[in-house]
Design an enzyme around this catalytic site. Sequence first.
Site, mmCIF file in Angstrom:
data_model
loop_
_atom_site.group_PDB
_atom_site.id
_atom_site.type_symbol
_atom_site.label_atom_id
_atom_site.label_comp_id
_atom_site.label_asym_id
_atom_site.label_seq_id
_atom_site.Cartn_x
_atom_site.Cartn_y
_atom_site.Cartn_z
ATOM 1 N N LYS A 296 -6.522 -2.499 9.424
ATOM 2 C CA LYS A 296 -7.781 -2.915 10.070
ATOM 3 C C LYS A 296 -7.579 -3.478 11.462
ATOM 4 O O LYS A 296 -8.411 -3.265 12.349
ATOM 5 C CB LYS A 296 -8.536 -3.924 9.202
ATOM 6 C CG LYS A 296 -7.683 -5.058 8.656
ATOM 7 C CD LYS A 296 -7.132 -4.700 7.312
ATOM 8 C CE LYS A 296 -5.940 -5.563 6.941
ATOM 9 N NZ LYS A 296 -5.836 -5.812 5.545
ATOM 10 N N VAL B 224 0.830 -1.212 0.000
ATOM 11 C CA VAL B 224 0.000 0.000 0.000
ATOM 12 C C VAL B 224 0.866 1.264 0.000
ATOM 13 O O VAL B 224 0.591 2.231 -0.732
ATOM 14 C CB VAL B 224 -0.961 -0.010 1.217
ATOM 15 C CG1 VAL B 224 -1.820 1.255 1.240
ATOM 16 C CG2 VAL B 224 -1.846 -1.248 1.179
ATOM 17 N N VAL C 231 -11.195 -1.560 5.255
ATOM 18 C CA VAL C 231 -12.150 -2.620 4.887
ATOM 19 C C VAL C 231 -12.487 -2.482 3.408
ATOM 20 O O VAL C 231 -12.884 -1.405 2.958
ATOM 21 C CB VAL C 231 -13.461 -2.536 5.713
ATOM 22 C CG1 VAL C 231 -14.383 -3.705 5.369
ATOM 23 C CG2 VAL C 231 -13.175 -2.507 7.207
ATOM 24 N N GLU D 71 -1.735 -10.758 3.679
ATOM 25 C CA GLU D 71 -1.018 -10.075 4.750
ATOM 26 C C GLU D 71 0.393 -10.655 4.847
ATOM 27 O O GLU D 71 0.672 -11.742 4.329
ATOM 28 C CB GLU D 71 -1.740 -10.298 6.084
ATOM 29 C CG GLU D 71 -3.147 -9.761 6.132
ATOM 30 C CD GLU D 71 -3.218 -8.257 5.893
ATOM 31 O OE1 GLU D 71 -2.593 -7.498 6.653
ATOM 32 O OE2 GLU D 71 -3.888 -7.847 4.936
ATOM 33 N N LYS E 263 -12.373 -6.754 10.123
ATOM 34 C CA LYS E 263 -13.178 -5.903 9.234
ATOM 35 C C LYS E 263 -14.646 -5.919 9.644
ATOM 36 O O LYS E 263 -15.350 -4.911 9.539
ATOM 37 C CB LYS E 263 -12.999 -6.367 7.778
ATOM 38 C CG LYS E 263 -11.592 -6.082 7.242
ATOM 39 C CD LYS E 263 -11.308 -6.815 5.941
ATOM 40 C CE LYS E 263 -9.957 -6.399 5.362
ATOM 41 N NZ LYS E 263 -9.530 -7.245 4.232
ATOM 42 N N GLY F 121 -10.448 -2.861 0.715
ATOM 43 C CA GLY F 121 -9.391 -2.439 -0.212
ATOM 44 C C GLY F 121 -9.752 -1.150 -0.932
ATOM 45 O O GLY F 121 -9.716 -0.066 -0.363
#
Length: 373
Positions: free
Chosen positions: A88, A11, A115, A173, A188, A117
Amino acid sequence: MNIGLLGFGVVGRGLYDLTAGREDMQVKKVVCLEDITLPDAQVTRDFQEVLQDPAIDTVVEAMGGLHPAYEFVRACLEAGKNVVTSNKALVATFYDELIPLAQEKGVCFRCTAAVGGGISWLSELERTRRTQAVTQVGGIMNGTCNYILDSMTRLGMDYGEALSQAQKLGYAEANPTTDVEGIDTWHKLILSSNIAFGVSLETEGIPVCGISKITAAHVADFKAHGLVCKLVSTGKCLDGKISAYVQPTLFAQGEPEAAVPANFNLITLVGTASERMSFYGQGAGRYPTAHNVIQDCADVLAGKGFYCPYGKKTAVHNDDQLRYYVSGVTDAWVQENTAEAWEHGVITRPVSVDAMHAWRKANPDAFIAAVNE
Ligand code: HSE
């Protein structure tokens, strides 16, 4: 907006790329433990260089995990910086603490990418509460699990191969156990339910079962009966009573959930005015998720913090009665509750969600999936 970016993984890198050349927001410093150089930002291993820099007004936390993400985010809010995060686990765990702290300090805190994406799910969930009560939230919330289940179902891929592909594509993850055991979906669901129902759920009572025990034989059973398996979260608030759980669930082919491909998510709310309303898009991946982080940064620029009435500690009661597919252990309890035998497992008569998960906890090698009805 001058951004201090914590973390340069899937990210973080996406955010850096997508903000390049923007006039309204620039990444100025990146905290990263790897030795990299970037053309437009200073890279440091020392978080204090971001915290102490008065020119940095907004910190984007994209490290993942609880610690040190929690300590860093808290310190940034205390120091009067806005915070945007996609984490999250962090927000589900410390929601009650971080939201009031941001309000007290007069800064913005946002977490839409935590939550779904790339889907504008949480921001829309917050908005929808302005006009209606929400009675149900949930759906497919983990891109990695959906990718694995879809690859096994449509392509006949082996579980391990599908997981390794999901890791290569940047969906999973750092520790993919979090995805496949349902913990990521659990976080989430907690966050979505807290926002939807204005509560702070007591999390110990929320059962979770993931997909790690699914095999090709189970998938063959589902296909033979026209069903597709998905990992699904459910949160309901009816007559003041809340139920919440995460579990594999079997959908009839033709249901919207059954058709969700690859890393996509399908998340649904039921509201008193809108009734059923669903949100669909890429639930994991670099640029979809980074896009949602940038949306939050743009909202911070517009002075819009997150949220949202959080509420008092509330227990969950999962006495919904569902039929389950069970495979792996055929002990007395399963036999007593069996209604139908399939080739590789059995279908139970309706049993309570709590009873089924208590049995599963005692039989961790078994695979269970609720029948959606
Ligand atoms: N590992 C997560 C998923 C990333 O697969 O959905 C997005 O939250």
